[in-house]
Scaffold this motif. Structure first.
Motif, PDB file in Angstrom:
ATOM      1  N   UNK A  39      87.786  60.878 144.447  1.00  0.00           N
ATOM      2  CA  UNK A  39      89.045  61.398 143.955  1.00  0.00           C
ATOM      3  C   UNK A  39      89.095  61.240 142.665  1.00  0.00           C
ATOM      4  N   UNK A  40      89.674  62.312 141.917  1.00  0.00           N
ATOM      5  CA  UNK A  40      90.064  62.425 140.386  1.00  0.00           C
ATOM      6  C   UNK A  40      91.502  62.235 140.566  1.00  0.00           C
ATOM      7  N   UNK A  41      92.271  61.143 140.077  1.00  0.00           N
ATOM      8  CA  UNK A  41      93.484  60.808 140.332  1.00  0.00           C
ATOM      9  C   UNK A  41      94.269  60.784 139.064  1.00  0.00           C
ATOM     10  N   UNK A  42      95.294  61.489 138.610  1.00  0.00           N
ATOM     11  CA  UNK A  42      95.845  61.606 137.407  1.00  0.00           C
ATOM     12  C   UNK A  42      96.954  60.546 137.325  1.00  0.00           C
ATOM     13  N   UNK A  43      97.024  59.492 136.661  1.00  0.00           N
ATOM     14  CA  UNK A  43      98.268  58.736 136.821  1.00  0.00           C
ATOM     15  C   UNK A  43      99.724  59.133 136.450  1.00  0.00           C
ATOM     16  N   UNK A  44      99.678  60.305 135.789  1.00  0.00           N
ATOM     17  CA  UNK A  44     100.848  60.912 135.459  1.00  0.00           C
ATOM     18  C   UNK A  44     101.240  62.264 136.338  1.00  0.00           C
ATOM     19  N   UNK A  45     100.538  62.545 137.537  1.00  0.00           N
ATOM     20  CA  UNK A  45     100.880  63.645 138.185  1.00  0.00           C
ATOM     21  C   UNK A  45     102.081  63.315 139.094  1.00  0.00           C
ATOM     22  N   UNK A  46     102.926  64.403 139.310  1.00  0.00           N
ATOM     23  CA  UNK A  46     104.205  64.198 139.961  1.00  0.00           C
ATOM     24  C   UNK A  46     104.146  63.259 141.074  1.00  0.00           C
ATOM     25  N   UNK A  47     105.234  62.279 141.269  1.00  0.00           N
ATOM     26  CA  UNK A  47     105.159  61.231 142.371  1.00  0.00           C
ATOM     27  C   UNK A  47     103.912  60.284 142.195  1.00  0.00           C
ATOM     28  N   UNK A  48     102.969  59.984 141.224  1.00  0.00           N
ATOM     29  CA  UNK A  48     101.992  59.333 141.203  1.00  0.00           C
ATOM     30  C   UNK A  48     102.648  57.769 140.918  1.00  0.00           C
ATOM     31  N   UNK A  49     103.605  57.530 140.107  1.00  0.00           N
ATOM     32  CA  UNK A  49     104.219  56.409 139.759  1.00  0.00           C
ATOM     33  C   UNK A  49     103.312  55.365 139.021  1.00  0.00           C
ATOM     34  N   UNK A  50     102.441  56.003 138.080  1.00  0.00           N
ATOM     35  CA  UNK A  50     101.456  55.297 137.286  1.00  0.00           C
ATOM     36  C   UNK A  50     100.340  54.512 138.234  1.00  0.00           C
ATOM     37  N   UNK A  51      99.987  53.308 137.728  1.00  0.00           N
ATOM     38  CA  UNK A  51      99.049  52.507 138.422  1.00  0.00           C
ATOM     39  C   UNK A  51      99.592  52.011 140.118  1.00  0.00           C
ATOM     40  N   UNK A  52     100.843  52.309 140.188  1.00  0.00           N
ATOM     41  CA  UNK A  52     100.982  52.246 141.803  1.00  0.00           C
ATOM     42  C   UNK A  52     100.475  53.146 142.620  1.00  0.00           C
ATOM     43  N   UNK A  53     100.150  54.476 142.103  1.00  0.00           N
ATOM     44  CA  UNK A  53      99.784  55.469 142.933  1.00  0.00           C
ATOM     45  C   UNK A  53      98.373  55.179 142.998  1.00  0.00           C
ATOM     46  N   UNK A  54      97.568  54.506 142.037  1.00  0.00           N
ATOM     47  CA  UNK A  54      96.239  54.021 142.066  1.00  0.00           C
ATOM     48  C   UNK A  54      96.070  52.969 143.381  1.00  0.00           C
ATOM     49  N   UNK A  55      97.248  51.969 143.124  1.00  0.00           N
ATOM     50  CA  UNK A  55      97.075  50.962 144.221  1.00  0.00           C
ATOM     51  C   UNK A  55      97.166  51.650 145.788  1.00  0.00           C
ATOM     52  N   UNK A  56      98.064  52.375 145.873  1.00  0.00           N
ATOM     53  CA  UNK A  56      98.348  52.964 147.124  1.00  0.00           C
ATOM     54  C   UNK A  56      97.138  53.799 147.737  1.00  0.00           C
ATOM     55  N   UNK A  57      96.532  54.638 146.875  1.00  0.00           N
ATOM     56  CA  UNK A  57      95.468  55.516 147.087  1.00  0.00           C
ATOM     57  C   UNK A  57      94.502  54.566 147.451  1.00  0.00           C
ATOM     58  N   UNK A  58      94.169  53.585 146.851  1.00  0.00           N
ATOM     59  CA  UNK A  58      92.897  52.508 147.375  1.00  0.00           C
ATOM     60  C   UNK A  58      93.453  51.879 148.515  1.00  0.00           C
ATOM     61  N   UNK A  59      94.674  51.528 148.762  1.00  0.00           N
ATOM     62  CA  UNK A  59      94.927  50.915 149.917  1.00  0.00           C
ATOM     63  C   UNK A  59      94.844  51.853 151.055  1.00  0.00           C
ATOM     64  N   UNK A  60      95.102  52.850 150.999  1.00  0.00           N
ATOM     65  CA  UNK A  60      94.862  54.203 151.998  1.00  0.00           C
ATOM     66  C   UNK A  60      93.778  54.514 152.445  1.00  0.00           C
ATOM     67  N   UNK A  61      92.839  54.597 151.251  1.00  0.00           N
ATOM     68  CA  UNK A  61      91.716  55.370 151.525  1.00  0.00           C
ATOM     69  C   UNK A  61      90.320  54.530 150.739  1.00  0.00           C
ATOM     70  N   UNK A  62      89.938  53.379 151.334  1.00  0.00           N
ATOM     71  CA  UNK A  62      89.190  52.564 150.630  1.00  0.00           C
ATOM     72  C   UNK A  62      87.940  53.148 150.366  1.00  0.00           C
ATOM     73  N   UNK A  63      87.412  54.107 151.183  1.00  0.00           N
ATOM     74  CA  UNK A  63      86.229  54.670 151.349  1.00  0.00           C
ATOM     75  C   UNK A  63      85.719  55.594 150.316  1.00  0.00           C
ATOM     76  N   UNK A  64      87.083  55.975 149.734  1.00  0.00           N
ATOM     77  CA  UNK A  64      86.683  57.034 148.607  1.00  0.00           C
ATOM     78  C   UNK A  64      86.868  56.510 147.251  1.00  0.00           C
TER      79      UNK A  64
END
Length: 203
Positions: A41-66
Motif C-alpha cells: 500500500x502506498x499511503x499519502x499522509x496528506x490525503x483527505x481523511x488521513x490525519x497524518x501519522x494517525x492514518x498510518x497507525x490505523x492502517x497498520x492496525x487494521x491491515x497488518x499483512x499489507x
C-alpha cells in the motif's frame, strides 16, 4: 499528478501489476479490506481523511499483512523516523524521481525497508517523544483503531457502531488507552497524538 508518477513507477517494462487507486483515506481502507492479499500500500499522509501519522497507525492496525510505504511532502528527519517507528516499510518523499520511487517500491516488495538517500537513522533525540512512541506501540490493533477514531472526534457510541461492538467494550478500550498513554482524558490522548504529528491537522 503524483498518483500518475506512482503508477508510472509501478508499471515497468514486462510487468502488469493490478493497481487499485483511492482518492481519500476511507476509500483506501475499503480498498485494503477488499484486497487483503495486496503486496503493497502506498499511503499519502496528506490525503483527505488521513490525519497524518494517525492514518498510518490505523492502517497498520487494521491491515497488518499489507506493507505500507508512506508518501509525504513533509520529509524532515523526525517525520521519516516516526513513520518508520509506527510501522511504515518505506518513506517516499514527494520530491523523489521515478527511479527513486521504483527503487523504494522494489525494496519493500522484496521484504526490505527503504528511506530517502541521506536519511540519518539515529534514534529520536526527544526523550518525551521517544517515550510516547514506545507507549503507542504497546496498544493493541483494536486500541489503535479506537484511538484513531477518538482523534477524529467520534463519541464512544459512534465508535462502537463503526466497529460493531458494544459501547461497554469501547469504554474498556478507552480506559486501557488512557492508562497506556499515562493520561487522564480523551482530550489529553489527542494532544499526545498531536505531539508526533498524528492528530488531525498536524501533518
Amino acid at each position: 499528478m503524483f498518483r500518475g508518477a506512482l503508477r508510472q513507477a509501478l508499471v515497468s517494462p514486462g510487468t502488469a501489476p493490478r493497481i487499485v487507486e483511492a482518492a481519500d483515506f476511507d476509500s483506501a481502507r475499503k480498498a485494503a479490506t477488499d484486497n487483503p492479499d495486496a503486496d503493497l500500500m502506498l499511503l499519502d499522509l496528506s490525503m483527505p481523511g488521513a490525519s497524518g501519522l494517525a492514518g498510518l497507525m490505523m492502517m497498520r492496525a487494521e491491515h497488518q499483512s499489507i506493507p505500507v510505504a508512506v508518501i509525504s511532502a513533509s520529509d524532515d528527519t523526525s517525520t521519516i523516523r516516526r513513520a518508520l517507528e509506527l510501522g511504515a516499510s518505506a518513506f517516499i518523499s514527494k520530491s523523489s524521481g521515478i527511479e527513486e520511487i521504483r527503487e523504494a517500491i522494489d525494496t519493500v516488495l522484496e521484504g526490505g525497508f527503504w528511506t530517502p538517500p541521506g536519511f540519518d537513522a539515529e534514534r529520536e533525540n526527544d526523550p518525551e517523544i521517544e517515550n510516547l512512541i514506545g507507549r503507542l506501540k504497546t496498544l493493541t490493533p483494536q486500541q489503535t483503531r479506537v484511538l484513531g477514531m477518538i482523534g477524529e472526534g467520534l463519541l464512544n457510541k459512534q465508535i462502537a457502531y463503526e466497529l460493531s461492538v458494544s459501547e461497554a467494550t469501547i469504554k474498556a478500550h478507552v480506559s486501557a488507552i488512557l492508562l497506556k498513554l499515562n493520561v487522564d482524558s480523551r482530550t489529553q490522548a489527542v494532544i499526545q497524538l498531536g505531539k508526533i504529528g498524528a492528530a488531525p491537522g498536524t501533518t
